[in-house]
Design an enzyme around this catalytic site. Sequence first.
Site, PDB file in Angstrom:
ATOM      1  CD  GLU A  97      -2.797  -1.303   2.410  1.00 19.00           C
ATOM      2  OE1 GLU A  97      -2.709  -0.455   3.317  1.00 19.00           O
ATOM      3  OE2 GLU A  97      -3.636  -2.230   2.428  1.00 19.00           O
TER       4      GLU A  97
ATOM      5  CG  HIS B  32      -6.029  -0.141   4.821  1.00 18.87           C
ATOM      6  ND1 HIS B  32      -4.910  -0.919   4.975  1.00 18.87           N
ATOM      7  CD2 HIS B  32      -6.824  -0.431   5.889  1.00 18.87           C
ATOM      8  CE1 HIS B  32      -5.004  -1.639   6.085  1.00 18.87           C
ATOM      9  NE2 HIS B  32      -6.164  -1.358   6.650  1.00 18.87           N
TER      10      HIS B  32
HETATM   11  N1  LIG Z   1      -9.802  -2.583   6.424  1.00 17.89           N
HETATM   12  C1  LIG Z   1      -9.587  -2.058   7.600  1.00 17.89           C
HETATM   13  O1  LIG Z   1      -9.466  -0.839   7.743  1.00 17.89           O
HETATM   14  C2  LIG Z   1      -9.503  -2.937   8.784  1.00 17.89           C
HETATM   15  C3  LIG Z   1      -9.051  -4.231   8.663  1.00 17.89           C
HETATM   16  N2  LIG Z   1      -8.988  -5.031   9.768  1.00 17.89           N
HETATM   17  C4  LIG Z   1      -8.524  -6.413   9.578  1.00 17.89           C
HETATM   18  O2  LIG Z   1      -9.602  -7.282   9.902  1.00 17.89           O
HETATM   19  C5  LIG Z   1      -9.078  -8.403  10.605  1.00 17.89           C
HETATM   20  C6  LIG Z   1     -10.165  -9.038  11.437  1.00 17.89           C
HETATM   21  O3  LIG Z   1     -10.517  -8.155  12.466  1.00 17.89           O
HETATM   22  P1  LIG Z   1     -11.359  -8.628  13.743  1.00 17.89           P
HETATM   23  O4  LIG Z   1     -12.673  -9.166  13.328  1.00 17.89           O
HETATM   24  O5  LIG Z   1     -11.330  -7.511  14.675  1.00 17.89           O
HETATM   25  O6  LIG Z   1     -10.432  -9.793  14.267  1.00 17.89           O
HETATM   26  P2  LIG Z   1     -10.833 -10.923  15.325  1.00 17.89           P
HETATM   27  O7  LIG Z   1      -9.534 -11.397  15.857  1.00 17.89           O
HETATM   28  O8  LIG Z   1     -11.861 -10.442  16.250  1.00 17.89           O
HETATM   29  O9  LIG Z   1     -11.453 -12.059  14.398  1.00 17.89           O
HETATM   30  C7  LIG Z   1     -10.721 -12.793  13.476  1.00 17.89           C
HETATM   31  C8  LIG Z   1     -11.353 -14.169  13.352  1.00 17.89           C
HETATM   32  O10 LIG Z   1     -10.682 -14.863  12.324  1.00 17.89           O
HETATM   33  C9  LIG Z   1     -10.551 -16.215  12.730  1.00 17.89           C
HETATM   34  N3  LIG Z   1      -9.489 -16.841  11.961  1.00 17.89           N
HETATM   35  C10 LIG Z   1      -8.158 -16.747  12.121  1.00 17.89           C
HETATM   36  N4  LIG Z   1      -7.524 -17.472  11.192  1.00 17.89           N
HETATM   37  C11 LIG Z   1      -8.475 -18.025  10.425  1.00 17.89           C
HETATM   38  C12 LIG Z   1      -8.440 -18.873   9.284  1.00 17.89           C
HETATM   39  N5  LIG Z   1      -7.275 -19.298   8.769  1.00 17.89           N
HETATM   40  N6  LIG Z   1      -9.616 -19.264   8.743  1.00 17.89           N
HETATM   41  C13 LIG Z   1     -10.798 -18.861   9.301  1.00 17.89           C
HETATM   42  N7  LIG Z   1     -10.889 -18.062  10.367  1.00 17.89           N
HETATM   43  C14 LIG Z   1      -9.734 -17.637  10.916  1.00 17.89           C
HETATM   44  C15 LIG Z   1     -10.282 -16.120  14.206  1.00 17.89           C
HETATM   45  O11 LIG Z   1     -10.559 -17.332  14.876  1.00 17.89           O
HETATM   46  C16 LIG Z   1     -11.218 -15.001  14.626  1.00 17.89           C
HETATM   47  O12 LIG Z   1     -12.472 -15.483  15.025  1.00 17.89           O
HETATM   48  C17 LIG Z   1      -7.925  -7.787  11.415  1.00 17.89           C
HETATM   49  O13 LIG Z   1      -6.963  -8.766  11.761  1.00 17.89           O
HETATM   50  C18 LIG Z   1      -7.362  -6.763  10.491  1.00 17.89           C
HETATM   51  O14 LIG Z   1      -6.336  -7.340   9.730  1.00 17.89           O
HETATM   52  C19 LIG Z   1      -9.371  -4.590  10.985  1.00 17.89           C
HETATM   53  C20 LIG Z   1      -9.827  -3.317  11.151  1.00 17.89           C
HETATM   54  C21 LIG Z   1      -9.874  -2.368  10.067  1.00 17.89           C
HETATM   55  O1  LIG Z   2      -6.894   2.680   9.962  1.00 20.28           O
HETATM   56  C1  LIG Z   2      -5.847   2.084   9.758  1.00 20.28           C
HETATM   57  O2  LIG Z   2      -4.792   2.639   9.457  1.00 20.28           O
HETATM   58  C2  LIG Z   2      -5.759   0.592   9.850  1.00 20.28           C
HETATM   59  C3  LIG Z   2      -7.060  -0.096   9.996  1.00 20.28           C
HETATM   60  C4  LIG Z   2      -6.788  -1.533  10.100  1.00 20.28           C
HETATM   61  O3  LIG Z   2      -6.519  -2.184   9.135  1.00 20.28           O
HETATM   62  C5  LIG Z   2      -6.764  -2.165  11.418  1.00 20.28           C
HETATM   63  O4  LIG Z   2      -7.293  -1.573  12.370  1.00 20.28           O
HETATM   64  O5  LIG Z   2      -6.218  -3.264  11.531  1.00 20.28           O
END
Ligand SMILES: NC(=O)C1=CN([C@@H]2O[C@H](COP(=O)(O)OP(=O)(O)OC[C@H]3O[C@@H](n4cnc5c(N)ncnc54)[C@H](O)[C@@H]3O)[C@@H](O)[C@H]2O)C=CC1
Ligand SMILES: O=C(O)CCC(=O)C(=O)O
Length: 472
Positions: free
Chosen positions: A320, A350
């Site tokens: 990115e 993002h």
């Molecule tokens: N686009 C954005 O701005 C954002 C992106 N994210 C991404 O979203 C991801 C998920 O966030 P949350 O829901 O808060 O995480 P979380 O940790 O609450 O949930 C992740 C889930 O994925 C499951 N998991 C792990 N490996 C797996 C696999 N190989 N197959 C199936 N399930 C699997 C876990 O058991 C867990 O239940 C974060 O790790 C982050 O990378 C998070 C916030 C913002």
């Molecule tokens: O807002 C951001 O810069 C990152 C969001 C995200 O991907 C995360 O919270 O993991």
Amino acid sequence: MASPRDISRSSLSEPASHSLSASPAATFTSPPASHGSFLAGSLAQRTATAAAKQLKPFNTGDIKILLLENVNQTGRDILTSQGYQVEFLKTSLPEDELIEKIKDVHVIGIRSKTKLTAKVLQEAKNLLVIGCFCIGTNQVDLEYAAQHGIAVFNSPFANSRSVAELVIAEIISLARQLGDRSLEMHRGTWNKVSAKCWEVRGKTLGIVGYGHIGSQLSVLAEAMGMSVVYYDVLTLMAIGSARQVPTLEKLLEEADFVTLHVPETPETKNLISTEQFAQMKNGSYLINASRGTVVDIPALIKAMRAGKIAGAALDVYPNEPAANGDYFLNNLNTWAEDLRGLSNIILTPHIGGSTEEAQRAIGVEVAEALVRYINQGITLASVNLPEVTMRSLTLDESNHARVIYIHRNVPGVLRKVNEILAEHNVDKQISDSKGDIAYLMADVSDVKTEDIKEIRDSLDSLSSRIMTRVLY
Ligand SMILES: NC(=O)C1=CN([C@@H]2O[C@H](COP(=O)(O)OP(=O)(O)OC[C@H]3O[C@@H](n4cnc5c(N)ncnc54)[C@H](O)[C@@H]3O)[C@@H](O)[C@H]2O)C=CC1
Ligand SMILES: O=C(O)CCC(=O)C(=O)O
């Protein structure tokens, strides 16, 4: 000979020559109690009768903090109000510049772009703590940080709702080809079509990763009349009428929309690739707002060109750009121009967690965790160190010191530490371990300046030592 890390960290915890009784900031309310966090309640209760003492082994003005990636004002305000030196940059930094800057700082605050690899962290001789102002911590070498006594904090769910809402917007936008229609109108073309445009009511949403974001999304999708299936490596309670399926393949076979909410790990790299696209329904849609490595993008391009996948929304990419205004071209990701040339694909920079609500809440949550750690050594909610907390020392407790000893979790350490502390009056002591790292915190009373130096030097001489801090 002491390494630069020892010298610098010592200088933050070396006894000063002034009295050990109430610090010059004696009227200062304990930092954690001043920002309204979940911890503040209990600490505030304690301080109702006895004012909390600000532990001050250093001049707060000596603490250098580097904040990258436009960390929210709320976080900046909390840190500057402590008197720390805060340098703020809107962008992330290229590795060479990051290495130069990180040499000097005690604290670094980042979001998802800054890669704190072992190579970068080994230059960070003074670093005490890392704040990830986001959910993901995959950008930090957590193991290296723990092995070197560097605590890492994040904000585990303050932006989950924002991501879930973005995905809801994308489901409808893809089903109605809104991105393409809007682009055509911007270019001056009227193109009124209904072919291959659908309602989402009655369709099946497949959620991969049913954690904070996935489960929140599940509720919103059902409210729109969708059926929800989910796949997770853990067996998790279904919310509403959602249904867990046993395999990813099963989910891909059933879902009209597939959305990914897993962390970046070796197991999730290219989780969705050629084989998985073949298992998806003809004309289904893919949404990825997790991490760029989770989807094999050249395989997605092929599946979309073949008409197998009717649309996609991507918020995250393997590489990115560092800053707003930078280009998203082939020099960053070799397939960038092919991707941009597809129809019915929503590409966002993002922004899943980028709402005012989320960023403000993250700013407060992570900055408070940093202050608690810097000033009091509390590791509650750390992602890589054992979670240890003790109540604030109070102004009634003059000549007390808080000893923090981060060490390798090997037999016999507690006995040696207690031999050192046994010379003094230990009021409270707590210790916990996580893997091969252990964190010990002890409040010692009736200590003099010379005692502090002696305690520190004795702990530093133990072979199990990773880091010693003495706060008073
Ligand atoms: N686009 C954005 O701005 C954002 C992106 N994210 C991404 O979203 C991801 C998920 O966030 P949350 O829901 O808060 O995480 P979380 O940790 O609450 O949930 C992740 C889930 O994925 C499951 N998991 C792990 N490996 C797996 C696999 N190989 N197959 C199936 N399930 C699997 C876990 O058991 C867990 O239940 C974060 O790790 C982050 O990378 C998070 C916030 C913002
Ligand atoms: O807002 C951001 O810069 C990152 C969001 C995200 O991907 C995360 O919270 O993991």
